[in-house]
Design a protein around this motif. Structure first.
Motif, PDB file in Angstrom:
ATOM      1  N   VAL B 149       0.768  -1.225   0.011  1.00  0.00           N
ATOM      2  CA  VAL B 149       0.041   0.003   0.086  1.00  0.00           C
ATOM      3  C   VAL B 149       0.715   1.181   0.301  1.00  0.00           C
ATOM      4  O   VAL B 149       1.600   1.253   0.861  1.00  0.00           O
ATOM      5  CB  VAL B 149      -1.007  -0.016   1.107  1.00  0.00           C
ATOM      6  CG1 VAL B 149      -1.746   1.390   1.081  1.00  0.00           C
ATOM      7  CG2 VAL B 149      -1.974  -1.140   1.308  1.00  0.00           C
ATOM      8  N   ASN B 150       0.805   1.976  -0.962  1.00  0.00           N
ATOM      9  CA  ASN B 150       1.280   3.262  -1.207  1.00  0.00           C
ATOM     10  C   ASN B 150       0.736   4.233  -1.914  1.00  0.00           C
ATOM     11  O   ASN B 150      -0.136   3.889  -3.097  1.00  0.00           O
ATOM     12  CB  ASN B 150       3.133   3.183  -1.790  1.00  0.00           C
ATOM     13  CG  ASN B 150       3.766   4.405  -2.041  1.00  0.00           C
ATOM     14  OD1 ASN B 150       3.512   5.022  -2.452  1.00  0.00           O
ATOM     15  ND2 ASN B 150       4.578   4.550  -1.015  1.00  0.00           N
ATOM     16  N   VAL B 151       0.729   5.463  -1.588  1.00  0.00           N
ATOM     17  CA  VAL B 151      -0.169   6.335  -2.125  1.00  0.00           C
ATOM     18  C   VAL B 151       0.251   6.828  -3.719  1.00  0.00           C
ATOM     19  O   VAL B 151      -0.605   7.258  -4.392  1.00  0.00           O
ATOM     20  CB  VAL B 151      -0.061   7.628  -1.335  1.00  0.00           C
ATOM     21  CG1 VAL B 151       1.009   8.576  -1.611  1.00  0.00           C
ATOM     22  CG2 VAL B 151      -1.370   8.262  -1.515  1.00  0.00           C
ATOM     23  N   ILE B 234      10.276  13.013  -6.324  1.00  0.00           N
ATOM     24  CA  ILE B 234       9.922  12.674  -4.859  1.00  0.00           C
ATOM     25  C   ILE B 234       8.807  11.695  -5.085  1.00  0.00           C
ATOM     26  O   ILE B 234       8.964  10.699  -4.244  1.00  0.00           O
ATOM     27  CB  ILE B 234       9.428  14.104  -4.196  1.00  0.00           C
ATOM     28  CG1 ILE B 234      10.849  14.927  -3.752  1.00  0.00           C
ATOM     29  CG2 ILE B 234       8.882  13.636  -2.846  1.00  0.00           C
ATOM     30  CD1 ILE B 234      10.332  16.393  -3.435  1.00  0.00           C
ATOM     31  N   SER B 237      10.242   8.108  -6.190  1.00  0.00           N
ATOM     32  CA  SER B 237      11.259   7.621  -5.454  1.00  0.00           C
ATOM     33  C   SER B 237      10.574   7.047  -4.201  1.00  0.00           C
ATOM     34  O   SER B 237      10.701   5.939  -3.961  1.00  0.00           O
ATOM     35  CB  SER B 237      12.374   8.475  -4.807  1.00  0.00           C
ATOM     36  OG  SER B 237      11.720   9.589  -4.256  1.00  0.00           O
ATOM     37  N   SER B 238       9.403   7.578  -3.788  1.00  0.00           N
ATOM     38  CA  SER B 238       8.589   7.175  -2.668  1.00  0.00           C
ATOM     39  C   SER B 238       8.026   5.911  -3.045  1.00  0.00           C
ATOM     40  O   SER B 238       7.836   4.890  -2.340  1.00  0.00           O
ATOM     41  CB  SER B 238       7.402   8.006  -2.549  1.00  0.00           C
ATOM     42  OG  SER B 238       6.303   7.617  -1.549  1.00  0.00           O
ATOM     43  N   ARG B 241      10.754   3.191  -3.415  1.00  0.00           N
ATOM     44  CA  ARG B 241      11.087   2.633  -2.151  1.00  0.00           C
ATOM     45  C   ARG B 241      10.424   1.594  -1.366  1.00  0.00           C
ATOM     46  O   ARG B 241      10.762   0.605  -1.009  1.00  0.00           O
ATOM     47  CB  ARG B 241      11.139   4.037  -1.150  1.00  0.00           C
ATOM     48  CG  ARG B 241      12.374   4.702  -0.820  1.00  0.00           C
ATOM     49  CD  ARG B 241      12.332   5.927  -0.133  1.00  0.00           C
ATOM     50  NE  ARG B 241      11.398   5.747   1.001  1.00  0.00           N
ATOM     51  CZ  ARG B 241      12.078   5.282   2.295  1.00  0.00           C
ATOM     52  NH1 ARG B 241      13.407   5.071   2.360  1.00  0.00           N
ATOM     53  NH2 ARG B 241      11.370   5.084   3.209  1.00  0.00           N
ATOM     54  N   LYS B 265       0.238  14.638  -9.122  1.00  0.00           N
ATOM     55  CA  LYS B 265       0.002  13.369  -8.331  1.00  0.00           C
ATOM     56  C   LYS B 265       0.358  12.208  -9.354  1.00  0.00           C
ATOM     57  O   LYS B 265      -0.196  11.716 -10.313  1.00  0.00           O
ATOM     58  CB  LYS B 265      -1.094  13.040  -7.602  1.00  0.00           C
ATOM     59  CG  LYS B 265      -1.131  11.840  -6.668  1.00  0.00           C
ATOM     60  CD  LYS B 265      -2.409  11.651  -6.144  1.00  0.00           C
ATOM     61  CE  LYS B 265      -2.496  10.218  -5.602  1.00  0.00           C
ATOM     62  NZ  LYS B 265      -3.788   9.654  -5.205  1.00  0.00           N
ATOM     63  N   ILE B 350      19.277   8.750  -3.272  1.00  0.00           N
ATOM     64  CA  ILE B 350      18.931   9.749  -3.766  1.00  0.00           C
ATOM     65  C   ILE B 350      18.438  10.998  -2.860  1.00  0.00           C
ATOM     66  O   ILE B 350      18.265  12.160  -3.030  1.00  0.00           O
ATOM     67  CB  ILE B 350      18.031   9.783  -5.113  1.00  0.00           C
ATOM     68  CG1 ILE B 350      16.618   9.480  -4.642  1.00  0.00           C
ATOM     69  CG2 ILE B 350      18.504   8.570  -5.951  1.00  0.00           C
ATOM     70  CD1 ILE B 350      15.568   9.657  -5.827  1.00  0.00           C
ATOM     71  N   MET B 351      18.084  10.440  -1.813  1.00  0.00           N
ATOM     72  CA  MET B 351      17.405  11.293  -0.503  1.00  0.00           C
ATOM     73  C   MET B 351      18.142  12.470  -0.446  1.00  0.00           C
ATOM     74  O   MET B 351      17.552  13.867  -0.441  1.00  0.00           O
ATOM     75  CB  MET B 351      17.103  10.683   0.562  1.00  0.00           C
ATOM     76  CG  MET B 351      15.693   9.838   0.552  1.00  0.00           C
ATOM     77  SD  MET B 351      15.412   9.564   2.389  1.00  0.00           S
ATOM     78  CE  MET B 351      16.249   7.852   2.337  1.00  0.00           C
ATOM     79  N   ILE B 354      17.684  15.152  -3.141  1.00  0.00           N
ATOM     80  CA  ILE B 354      16.271  15.833  -2.877  1.00  0.00           C
ATOM     81  C   ILE B 354      16.626  16.954  -2.096  1.00  0.00           C
ATOM     82  O   ILE B 354      16.009  18.248  -2.165  1.00  0.00           O
ATOM     83  CB  ILE B 354      15.221  14.969  -2.597  1.00  0.00           C
ATOM     84  CG1 ILE B 354      15.036  13.904  -3.747  1.00  0.00           C
ATOM     85  CG2 ILE B 354      13.917  15.617  -2.391  1.00  0.00           C
ATOM     86  CD1 ILE B 354      14.159  12.657  -3.294  1.00  0.00           C
ATOM     87  N   GLY B 355      17.183  16.669  -0.824  1.00  0.00           N
ATOM     88  CA  GLY B 355      17.194  17.704   0.124  1.00  0.00           C
ATOM     89  C   GLY B 355      16.415  18.253   0.540  1.00  0.00           C
ATOM     90  O   GLY B 355      15.035  17.895   1.090  1.00  0.00           O
ATOM     91  N   PHE B 358      12.268  18.622  -0.389  1.00  0.00           N
ATOM     92  CA  PHE B 358      10.939  17.806   0.429  1.00  0.00           C
ATOM     93  C   PHE B 358      10.002  18.851   1.133  1.00  0.00           C
ATOM     94  O   PHE B 358       8.919  18.754   1.232  1.00  0.00           O
ATOM     95  CB  PHE B 358      11.481  16.975   1.620  1.00  0.00           C
ATOM     96  CG  PHE B 358      11.843  15.657   1.163  1.00  0.00           C
ATOM     97  CD1 PHE B 358      11.195  14.668   0.616  1.00  0.00           C
ATOM     98  CD2 PHE B 358      13.408  15.122   1.117  1.00  0.00           C
ATOM     99  CE1 PHE B 358      11.545  13.283   0.376  1.00  0.00           C
ATOM    100  CE2 PHE B 358      13.738  13.909   0.691  1.00  0.00           C
ATOM    101  CZ  PHE B 358      12.822  13.087   0.172  1.00  0.00           C
ATOM    102  N   GLN B 361       7.570  20.438  -1.265  1.00  0.00           N
ATOM    103  CA  GLN B 361       6.522  19.488  -1.767  1.00  0.00           C
ATOM    104  C   GLN B 361       5.392  19.332  -0.568  1.00  0.00           C
ATOM    105  O   GLN B 361       4.291  19.469  -0.822  1.00  0.00           O
ATOM    106  CB  GLN B 361       7.215  18.199  -1.904  1.00  0.00           C
ATOM    107  CG  GLN B 361       6.418  16.856  -2.509  1.00  0.00           C
ATOM    108  CD  GLN B 361       5.933  17.078  -3.844  1.00  0.00           C
ATOM    109  OE1 GLN B 361       6.480  17.931  -4.494  1.00  0.00           O
ATOM    110  NE2 GLN B 361       5.243  16.250  -4.374  1.00  0.00           N
ATOM    111  N   LEU B 362       5.977  19.018   0.840  1.00  0.00           N
ATOM    112  CA  LEU B 362       5.059  19.347   1.876  1.00  0.00           C
ATOM    113  C   LEU B 362       4.199  20.332   2.009  1.00  0.00           C
ATOM    114  O   LEU B 362       3.187  20.604   2.153  1.00  0.00           O
ATOM    115  CB  LEU B 362       5.830  18.915   3.123  1.00  0.00           C
ATOM    116  CG  LEU B 362       6.272  17.560   3.675  1.00  0.00           C
ATOM    117  CD1 LEU B 362       7.168  17.694   4.683  1.00  0.00           C
ATOM    118  CD2 LEU B 362       5.072  16.932   3.989  1.00  0.00           C
TER     119      LEU B 362
END
Lengths: 475, 475
Positions: B149-151, B234, B237-238, B241, B265, B350-351, B354-355, B358, B361-362
């Motif tokens: 389950v991932n959005v 982002i 990669s989510s 992951r 999205k 790669i996180m 992105i630095g 994030f 994006q939030l």
């Protein structure tokens, strides 16, 4: 059509009077629209108990209560008997409601909710008692605060110097109002420290209804659960990054000045107050102090003790964090509380410690987005249906206008009246009145869309029978 | 009360017939509720042109159109004349609508929208033509996909092996349906590669209406703007992951298999298809290939050329990225396309690249959350008002029940009829009919709340005058 099994028996009751048509597919959907149920990734996440028929058309109760409470908080008015000293108007603001206990002796600040008569919007205004501005230079840092836009910082909108409305010369800082936001102190230490502010009129707690949930977010015996603490870390670091990047320091990183809105949205408040009260040009030093203060806040939340960062308790508190939280959290708090050898730290340095938790935070936000979009899909046609129904009601049954052909019931509008009877005055086979929301919604939707489907209307005496399409009715 | 200036002149028209009461404050607001306008941080972000009076009560048109289009896409039906070969039912799914061109020669897969008769929810089903499952072991990796389950991953719900509905033995993979999702290929290369799928019935484009916006998101001459590309990074990669952490590999990181829903999205689709078609136990190797494929996708989006990662073009493409994007983006793509000396790379590496992005994006996600909550606040009372009005309409004007005291207009329900007249049959001073939505909304709200305010109702002949409180009317 959506739930053929449950609605068919009800619809069959009217088969003696009206035609039941089954469509294999909708030939023409222009304009016609009704909520088709949730998309699966939303539907599946919802608790099954609320998935009743009513829920498919109307908003889910949890979200509704949260939003209604916020609206009620915006609507609240102060009772002039309880607050006789409250000014009727402060510059271009009226309808003041105190947001904290006022009339305390020696208070130097007070906070109100107020409505601007310029735009009708509700703001939060903070009064600095008896503070006189002598030079416009004093207000300079506030200009930078006004330009700072960050979703985790309460926006400063306006500064009014030398305001006389309270009988002295006060400074008024105008901020955005976030209804029912709690301070971290109230949310997480509410039971120990007295729980918020009681509305003078209704006796209702003006602080969030969510504080009952706080206990769920507390670990056994003590602090905030780790995932929530990380969410706070991410949002507070976002706020501090924005503040520091603008050459400012918050100087208000404190349990009582950090607000929580809704379930877990963090807002840093009081921007600019310290710049006014205690001007200081050592911004870098103040930014270091922000980081140290953030460490103290996190330690207090983790241990459940507001004084856990006191010099004599800090060692014991860190041991507690080491035992109950991940090593990342321990390292983060140590980093924030430590004095760096070079004398310089930056809020950006904590990003690697947050690491993959950014992804969880983003996923949570995206899931809430999806949920809200789904709720909105459900509700958006109700506004339209309400408007149609209001129009119909305005037209029908106005005998006083019988002589005016554009209004009387003898003209075209007679059809609308018969349609109203058809929609609302359904009866069962035995002649008993029957209310069927599905029938009402469907008929009004077809009317609004002007579909070509024919409907058979019967006049009250039963002598006349008119067959007319929804498209014709609409005209 | 909210906009005293504009509404007062209208309300004054009725002063001859009804009392106008001015309340300094609402004494009792239990249950009474009406939308109070946006909180300032929402209101200020909105374009001024839409801030008209109507907008304050009803949903903003942009959001509405997006949601309505999604609902219409869910509602769409296939015309059996255009698609004569479409099965009526596939296992427990019916109302199939092809989501891509079908009837192509040598097609090995096809995708449909279909409604499950078990739960009435719309799903996306993918058919693998003539694919026979001989051993249950083949389906094992799909069980892991179902649990993932991932959005940002399209959820696999169900696998139906050896389905005969299409006249052969097919495998049916049932996924969540995301209405109007485009592939990255359609969204960003649509003009070059033919733009999506045309609905067989209405001729309407079934792919998103947003593709017109794609041009805004393209830099002059070429690729996607950097902020949007980082947002894709982002989210992808989510997704990767989550996939890799479950011991799986996507093997579908491709412009045509990555979906974009709404504005930006990202959804990774086709989970499990490759595991079925080409089983492979070298998962680590496949995960490395996912990363390489992600690099190719990003390079294509950045250069605006779907073939930019071809061996003969890759050098030229990287030069383009170096000149037009930040060095972080260049380093990210280089990292993904390179073959690591140790032979091992992880998506987690790669996180750091992105630095701080994030945070942006939030912030975007939180702003959309706030906006949606505000829209929902506006709409949620319309559902309630619609229900009240439906009830009133069901009661009034039913002469056929005159003899039944619980229904007739001679009993308590007569009051409701008079109230209806009061709410909807307002006239101007000169006796002309007048429709005032503010009056209608206000009266119905007071009725629902049962406030103690008195209202003066006049019977039609003008001989009787009844003064009654909203609280009494409600009973």
């Amino acid at each position: 059509m959506r739930h053929p099994q449950p609605t068919m028996p009800m619809r069959c009751l009217f088969i003696s009077r009206h035609l039941v048509k089954l469509y294999l597919f909708l030939q023409n959907t222009n304009g016609s629209f009704s909520y088709q149920g949730p998309v699966p990734h939303i539907g599946k996440f919802r608790p099954k108990s609320v998935a009743s028929n009513n829920m498919a058309q109307f908003i889910s109760p949890d979200v509704k209560m949260e939003l209604v409470h916020r609206q009620l908080a915006m609507e609240a008015r102060a009772d002039p008997i309880v607050y006789p000293d409250l000014p009727q108007q402060v510059e271009h603001f009226n309808q003041l409601v105190p947001l904290e206990q006022i009339n305390q002796h020696h208070a130097t600040q007070s906070v109100f909710k107020a409505v601007s008569i310029r735009d009708g919007v509700t703001y939060c205004i903070r009064r600095l008692h008896g503070f006189r501005i002598s030079s416009p230079k004093q207000l300079q840092p506030l200009e930078t605060w006004k330009k700072l836009v960050n979703v985790n910082v309460v926006q400063l909108r306006e500064v009014i110097a030398n305001c006389k409305a309270f009988g002295d010369s006060s400074v008024i800082l105008v901020y955005d109002y976030h209804p029912l936001a709690d301070s971290l102190k109230t949310r997480h230490f509410g039971r120990m420290l007295g729980s918020g502010f009681i509305d003078g009129i209704t006796g209702a707690k003006m602080s969030s209804q969510l504080s009952g949930h706080a206990s769920n977010q507390m670990q056994q015996g003590a602090g905030v659960v780790e995932w929530l603490l990380w969410s706070y870390v991410i949002q507070l670091s976002s706020a501090l990054r924005a503040v520091h990047a603008n050459g400012l320091a918050s100087r208000c990183v404190d349990l009582s000045k950090i607000l929580v809105h809704g379930k877990s949205k963090i807002l840093l408040s009081c921007g600019g107050v310290a710049d006014l009260l205690a001007p200081d040009t050592q911004v870098q030093q103040l930014q270091m102090e922000d980081l140290h203060a953030l460490g103290r806040v996190l330690l207090a939340l983790a241990t459940g003790n507001a004084f856990s960062a006191r010099r004599d308790l800090v060692q014991q508190s860190m041991t507690y964090v080491t035992n109950h939280y991940s090593s990342d959290m321990k390292n983060l708090i140590s980093f924030l509380l430590s004095s760096s050898p070079t004398g310089r730290k930056s809020i950006n340095e904590i990003m690697p410690m947050i690491g993959a938790r950014f992804y969880s935070q983003l996923e949570t936000a995206q899931m809430r987005n999806d949920m809200l979009e789904n709720e909105l899909s459900k509700e958006l046609e109700n506004g339209r249906l309400f408007r149609i129904l209001s129009k119909i009601n305005t037209i029908v049954e106005r005998p006083e206008h019988n002589l005016d052909p554009t209004w009387s019931e003898t003209g075209d509008r007679f059809l609308i009246k018969l349609f109203r009877d058809y929609v609302f005055h359904q009866v069962t086979e035995s002649g008993k009145p029957w209310m069927d929301m599905a029938h009402i919604v469907q008929c009004l939707n077809k009317l609004d869309a002007g579909v070509s489907e024919k409907v058979q209307l019967v006049s009250r005496d039963g002598n006349n029978l008119i067959v007319v399409s929804y498209g014709d009715l609409r005209r």
